[in-house]
Write an enzyme that holds these catalytic residues in place. Structure first.
Site, mmCIF file in Angstrom:
data_model
loop_
_atom_site.group_PDB
_atom_site.id
_atom_site.type_symbol
_atom_site.label_atom_id
_atom_site.label_comp_id
_atom_site.label_asym_id
_atom_site.label_seq_id
_atom_site.Cartn_x
_atom_site.Cartn_y
_atom_site.Cartn_z
ATOM 1 N N ASN A 9 -46.468 25.512 16.835
ATOM 2 C CA ASN A 9 -46.288 26.768 17.567
ATOM 3 C C ASN A 9 -45.971 26.409 19.013
ATOM 4 O O ASN A 9 -46.853 25.971 19.747
ATOM 5 C CB ASN A 9 -47.594 27.584 17.460
ATOM 6 C CG ASN A 9 -47.584 28.821 18.340
ATOM 7 O OD1 ASN A 9 -46.538 29.222 18.856
ATOM 8 N ND2 ASN A 9 -48.754 29.425 18.507
ATOM 9 N N LYS A 11 -45.197 28.397 21.352
ATOM 10 C CA LYS A 11 -45.598 29.459 22.284
ATOM 11 C C LYS A 11 -44.440 29.739 23.266
ATOM 12 O O LYS A 11 -43.293 29.652 22.852
ATOM 13 C CB LYS A 11 -46.902 29.086 22.998
ATOM 14 C CG LYS A 11 -47.981 28.667 21.988
ATOM 15 C CD LYS A 11 -49.343 28.532 22.588
ATOM 16 C CE LYS A 11 -50.335 28.120 21.501
ATOM 17 N NZ LYS A 11 -51.707 28.046 21.985
ATOM 18 N N HIS A 92 -51.961 35.841 16.156
ATOM 19 C CA HIS A 92 -52.474 34.744 16.992
ATOM 20 C C HIS A 92 -53.429 35.325 18.041
ATOM 21 O O HIS A 92 -53.208 36.421 18.555
ATOM 22 C CB HIS A 92 -51.308 34.024 17.674
ATOM 23 C CG HIS A 92 -51.740 32.749 18.323
ATOM 24 N ND1 HIS A 92 -52.382 32.739 19.536
ATOM 25 C CD2 HIS A 92 -51.666 31.459 17.917
ATOM 26 C CE1 HIS A 92 -52.678 31.473 19.856
ATOM 27 N NE2 HIS A 92 -52.254 30.682 18.892
ATOM 28 N N GLU A 94 -53.823 34.756 21.053
ATOM 29 C CA GLU A 94 -53.217 35.093 22.345
ATOM 30 C C GLU A 94 -52.582 36.480 22.290
ATOM 31 O O GLU A 94 -52.584 37.212 23.278
ATOM 32 C CB GLU A 94 -52.201 34.011 22.747
ATOM 33 C CG GLU A 94 -52.935 32.757 23.198
ATOM 34 C CD GLU A 94 -52.192 31.449 22.979
ATOM 35 O OE1 GLU A 94 -50.971 31.464 22.750
ATOM 36 O OE2 GLU A 94 -52.868 30.394 23.029
ATOM 37 N N GLU A 162 -58.444 29.529 13.789
ATOM 38 C CA GLU A 162 -58.290 28.983 15.134
ATOM 39 C C GLU A 162 -59.407 29.521 16.029
ATOM 40 O O GLU A 162 -59.303 30.643 16.550
ATOM 41 C CB GLU A 162 -56.940 29.407 15.725
ATOM 42 C CG GLU A 162 -55.742 28.895 14.958
ATOM 43 C CD GLU A 162 -54.523 28.775 15.852
ATOM 44 O OE1 GLU A 162 -54.004 27.666 15.973
ATOM 45 O OE2 GLU A 162 -54.130 29.778 16.455
ATOM 46 N N GLY A 168 -56.058 24.967 23.122
ATOM 47 C CA GLY A 168 -55.579 24.466 24.408
ATOM 48 C C GLY A 168 -56.662 23.917 25.313
ATOM 49 O O GLY A 168 -56.426 23.714 26.504
ATOM 50 N N SER A 207 -56.404 22.533 19.422
ATOM 51 C CA SER A 207 -56.482 21.177 19.989
ATOM 52 C C SER A 207 -56.312 20.060 18.956
ATOM 53 O O SER A 207 -56.887 18.979 19.109
ATOM 54 C CB SER A 207 -57.789 20.994 20.775
ATOM 55 O OG SER A 207 -57.818 21.878 21.889
ATOM 56 N N GLY A 229 -49.898 22.611 21.614
ATOM 57 C CA GLY A 229 -49.418 21.624 22.590
ATOM 58 C C GLY A 229 -48.826 20.363 21.974
ATOM 59 O O GLY A 229 -47.774 19.879 22.411
#
Ligand code: PGA
Length: 251
Positions: A9, A11, A92, A94, A162, A168, A207, A229
């Site tokens: 992902n 993002k 998600h 976020e 998640e 992150g 992570s 990431g």
């Protein structure tokens, strides 16, 4: 046996130069697992063209729950499918936070994904405060039940656990904590969807990197990962895919 699934992902990261990473992933050995990259919307079409003829699939990070209409700035699952996407992440954390998305809306998005022939990757997970309060399993079970529509099957749905506090941050739950949540999710899914629930892939996200991937993939009921990431660079993501292939070989 459930085929493993690893999804990157990106993002709100990645410009046209990042298509180099997609190009590099064309070489990746995806023999033992499904590999998906979800770049920003604007790169989906070009990424899909690059990934054509390889086992790399392209996905989107969100879709609208309607097929078309007066929804300024939104994209339908049909549009994403036409651009070449085969998967879409919905719910998600976020988006649950930034866009105030509810479980019911997310279930609607998953239905829209199915209607467009996309696989929905439905995300759930507790906040740090919820974990500290000891309500993780209650939160995850409720999100799971309310965010999945009745039409969910093993073929059209994967679930990503998640923990919000692990995204992150470099913090990862212990293997026992992941096993506890994944086991509880599996029980909920089997109870509701029987064999289809047994076949749904459960991804861990938060992570994940090349160093911790091995131990995460060894946990029961972990069928892959949703990676943020560490999916931005093909070399990092490729190392995680290699761990998954190795885990698959051993199982
Ligand atoms: P992270 O993100 O791997 O950067 O923690 C995971 C995610 O949000 O899907």
């Amino acid at each position: 046996m459930r085929r493993k699934l690893i999804t990157g992902n990106w993002k709100m990261n990645g410009r046209s130069a990042s298509l180099e990473q997609i190009d590099a992933l064309r070489q990746v050995d995806a023999a033992a697992c499904d590999v998906v990259i979800c770049p920003p919307f604007l790169l989906i079409e070009a990424a899909s063209r690059l990934a054509g003829g390889t086992s790399l699939a392209i996905g989107a990070q969100d879709c609208h729950h309607r097929v078309s209409g007066a929804h300024t700035g939104c994209l339908s699952a049909d549009m994403l499918s036409e651009a070449g996407a085969r998967y879409v992440i919905v719910g998600h954390s976020e988006r649950r936070t930034d866009q105030h998305e509810t479980d019911a809306l997310i279930a609607g998005k998953a239905e829209a994904a199915y209607a467009a022939g996309l696989v929905a990757i439905v995300c759930v997970g507790e906040t740090q405060a919820q974990r500290d309060a000891g309500v993780t399993l209650d939160v995850v079970k409720e999100q799971l039940l309310l965010s999945l529509p009745d039409g969910a099957t093993a073929a059209n749905t994967a679930v990503a656990y998640e923990p919000v506090w692990a995204i992150g941050t470099g913090k990862v739950p212990s293997e026992a904590q992941i096993a506890e949540v994944h086991g509880a999710m599996r029980a909920v899914l089997v109870d509701r969807f029987a064999g289809e629930g047994q076949g749904m892939r459960l991804l861990y996200g938060g992570s994940v990197n090349a160093t911790n991937a091995d131990s995460i993939f060894a946990v029961a009921d972990v069928d892959g990962a949703l990676v943020g990431g560490a999916s931005l660079k093909a070399a990092d993501f490729g190392a995680i895919i290699a761990s998954l292939n190795a885990a698959q070989g051993q199982s």
